[in-house]
Design an enzyme around this catalytic site. Structure first.
Site, mmCIF file in Angstrom:
data_model
loop_
_atom_site.group_PDB
_atom_site.id
_atom_site.type_symbol
_atom_site.label_atom_id
_atom_site.label_comp_id
_atom_site.label_asym_id
_atom_site.label_seq_id
_atom_site.Cartn_x
_atom_site.Cartn_y
_atom_site.Cartn_z
ATOM 1 N N HIS A 148 0.837 -1.203 0.000
ATOM 2 C CA HIS A 148 0.000 0.000 0.000
ATOM 3 C C HIS A 148 0.874 1.256 0.000
ATOM 4 O O HIS A 148 0.425 2.332 -0.372
ATOM 5 C CB HIS A 148 -0.910 0.010 1.235
ATOM 6 C CG HIS A 148 -0.198 0.412 2.492
ATOM 7 N ND1 HIS A 148 0.556 -0.473 3.213
ATOM 8 C CD2 HIS A 148 -0.095 1.604 3.117
ATOM 9 C CE1 HIS A 148 1.085 0.163 4.250
ATOM 10 N NE2 HIS A 148 0.716 1.424 4.214
ATOM 11 N N LYS A 166 3.516 6.178 -2.434
ATOM 12 C CA LYS A 166 4.423 7.208 -1.892
ATOM 13 C C LYS A 166 5.546 7.547 -2.864
ATOM 14 O O LYS A 166 6.197 8.573 -2.740
ATOM 15 C CB LYS A 166 5.054 6.710 -0.586
ATOM 16 C CG LYS A 166 4.151 6.857 0.603
ATOM 17 C CD LYS A 166 4.955 6.672 1.862
ATOM 18 C CE LYS A 166 4.035 6.585 3.066
ATOM 19 N NZ LYS A 166 4.737 5.984 4.188
ATOM 20 N N HIS A 174 -3.302 11.577 -6.636
ATOM 21 C CA HIS A 174 -2.524 10.467 -7.196
ATOM 22 C C HIS A 174 -2.864 9.143 -6.521
ATOM 23 O O HIS A 174 -1.985 8.411 -6.107
ATOM 24 C CB HIS A 174 -1.019 10.736 -7.054
ATOM 25 C CG HIS A 174 -0.563 11.916 -7.807
ATOM 26 N ND1 HIS A 174 -0.376 11.883 -9.166
ATOM 27 C CD2 HIS A 174 -0.264 13.173 -7.389
ATOM 28 C CE1 HIS A 174 0.028 13.095 -9.558
ATOM 29 N NE2 HIS A 174 0.093 13.893 -8.507
ATOM 30 N N HIS A 229 -7.421 1.382 -0.395
ATOM 31 C CA HIS A 229 -7.137 1.451 1.046
ATOM 32 C C HIS A 229 -7.419 2.814 1.667
ATOM 33 O O HIS A 229 -7.366 2.951 2.881
ATOM 34 C CB HIS A 229 -5.714 0.959 1.364
ATOM 35 C CG HIS A 229 -4.608 1.906 0.991
ATOM 36 N ND1 HIS A 229 -4.091 1.970 -0.279
ATOM 37 C CD2 HIS A 229 -3.913 2.809 1.731
ATOM 38 C CE1 HIS A 229 -3.115 2.875 -0.302
ATOM 39 N NE2 HIS A 229 -2.994 3.399 0.900
ATOM 40 N N HIS A 230 -7.765 3.805 0.841
ATOM 41 C CA HIS A 230 -8.189 5.090 1.408
ATOM 42 C C HIS A 230 -9.696 5.308 1.307
ATOM 43 O O HIS A 230 -10.190 6.398 1.576
ATOM 44 C CB HIS A 230 -7.460 6.251 0.708
ATOM 45 C CG HIS A 230 -6.034 6.400 1.138
ATOM 46 N ND1 HIS A 230 -5.671 6.609 2.452
ATOM 47 C CD2 HIS A 230 -4.873 6.342 0.436
ATOM 48 C CE1 HIS A 230 -4.347 6.685 2.541
ATOM 49 N NE2 HIS A 230 -3.842 6.511 1.322
ATOM 50 N N ASP A 241 -4.111 0.229 9.398
ATOM 51 C CA ASP A 241 -3.331 1.418 9.032
ATOM 52 C C ASP A 241 -3.557 2.539 10.041
ATOM 53 O O ASP A 241 -2.614 3.180 10.509
ATOM 54 C CB ASP A 241 -3.751 1.881 7.619
ATOM 55 C CG ASP A 241 -2.749 2.849 7.005
ATOM 56 O OD1 ASP A 241 -1.570 2.800 7.385
ATOM 57 O OD2 ASP A 241 -3.162 3.637 6.135
#
Lengths: 249, 125
Positions: A111, A115, A140, A164-165, A193
């Site tokens: 995940h 970054k 992004h 995952h967000h 998370d």
């Protein structure tokens, strides 16, 4: 000896010869089948070893990629590994099959890959993000999936990476998925998370102890998080989570 | 082009076993014959890339069939693998004398069989 008896004798001799020939043939067939079975066993053993080797190299590749991304961000340290361990503990509580799926583990680990596209200035910022900076990150969201788009063996992992967000109440990003539209592994991941983020020291604030982190997360059941996953989370003993935290510094 | 293998054995069970091994796993086309006499006819018609020839067969045995394959210009160069019983050394000597290229002991290993066929040069033309 009568003629009839002689005929019978000939029949008996002929039948016995036929039976012998048949027995020889069956023995030959049986020996041949045993040889096939032996090769099959050998092939099976080799195949299993190769599969294991392949799986190990997948895991090594995914970990290498994860570590490379995390190396840019000194503060998160072993964040991906910890989140993965929390996530797998949670997955095991919900469905052992899910916890055993390597794609889930790969998704948890990877995940962090988006970054790669976050500028150093934002990644290394010593304070909470501004609204603009946050928007930049959210613009992004599918970077990770784009980086991995040709990696077929990570197809399952990509759904976790992409989602995952997302939030249970539909206010997350990038797709604004709601409730069970969010893949289960991603719903699980969101909680692990958050747990790690709340408990880890940041330059601008100290980490929070487990009990406080738990209640903060539970407060968001039905909003940010899936209530069912929260229930499973509540069943995991403190000791287990503390152990993960101690072991993965 | 797919390679073609002629299997010659009087036991239909063994033929089926070899056929399944070669067609399903080895990706080879298989033609069959139940004895040496039939093998000669099928070899003439099908031009196989390899002949797997059992020794003990009715009508015409494998040794004689091999000799006759070698005697015909059309089949003189086709690789021949003899399937010999493991306890009959004289079969092997006879097979070599008859012009067989290799032999495979019965019961044979299917992996050996596959390796043997996979190592085969593709037929020219």
């Amino acid at each position: 000896m009568s003629a009839v008896r002689a005929d019978q004798l000939v029949d008996v001799v002929r039948l016995r010869a036929e039976a012998d020939a048949y027995a020889r043939e069956s023995q030959a067939r049986e020996r041949q089948l045993h040889r096939y079975a032996a090769d099959l066993r050998e092939t099976f053993i080799e195949e299993r070893a190769r599969t294991q080797e392949l799986r190990d190299s997948y895991v090594a590749t995914v970990r290498a990629l994860t570590n490379a991304v995390e190396a840019r961000d000194a503060y998160t340290g072993s964040h991906a590994e910890r989140v993965t361990a929390y996530g797998l503990a949670l997955a095991l509580e919900i469905d052992p099959k899910l916890a055993a799926d390597p794609q889930v583990e790969f998704g948890f680990l990877l995940h962090v890959i988006d970054k790669v596209a976050v500028p150093d200035g934002i990644l290394h910022k010593q304070a909470p993000l501004t609204e603009d900076e946050r928007r930049l990150i959210e613009e992004h969201p599918d970077t990770g999936c784009r980086i991995l788009r040709h990696v077929d063996y990570l197809t399952g992992a990509k759904s976790v990476i992409r989602s995952h967000h997302e939030r249970w109440d539909g206010t997350g990003y990038p797709d604004g998925l709601r409730g069970e539209e969010v893949p289960l592994a991603a719903r699980i991941f969101a909680i692990s998370d958050a747990l790690d983020a709340i408990m880890t020291d940041r330059p601008y604030r100290r980490g929070v102890p487990l009990a406080a982190a738990r209640s903060e997360i539970v407060r968001c059941a039905g909003k940010q998080f899936d209530p069912m996953v929260i229930e499973a989370f509540q069943r995991i003993p403190d000791a287990e989570l503390e152990l993960i935290r101690q072991e993965i510094e | 082009m797919t390679r073609k293998v002629l299997i010659v054995d009087d036991d239909p069970f063994i033929r089926k076993l070899i056929e399944t091994t070669l067609e399903d796993v080895g990706g080879v086309r298989v033609v069959e014959a139940g004895d040496g006499q039939e093998a000669l006819a099928v070899a003439d018609r099908e031009h196989p890339d390899l002949v797997l020839l059992d020794v003990m067969m009715p009508r015409l045995d494998g040794i004689e069939a091999c000799r006759r394959l070698r005697a015909k210009p059309d089949t003189a160069d086709v690789p021949v693998v003899m399937l010999t019983a493991s306890d009959r050394f004289e079969d092997r000597a006879k097979a070599a004398a008859a012009g067989a290229d290799r032999y495979l002991r019965k019961p044979f290993s299917p992996l050996d069989l596959l390796r043997l066929v996979e190592g085969l040069p593709k037929r020219r033309g």
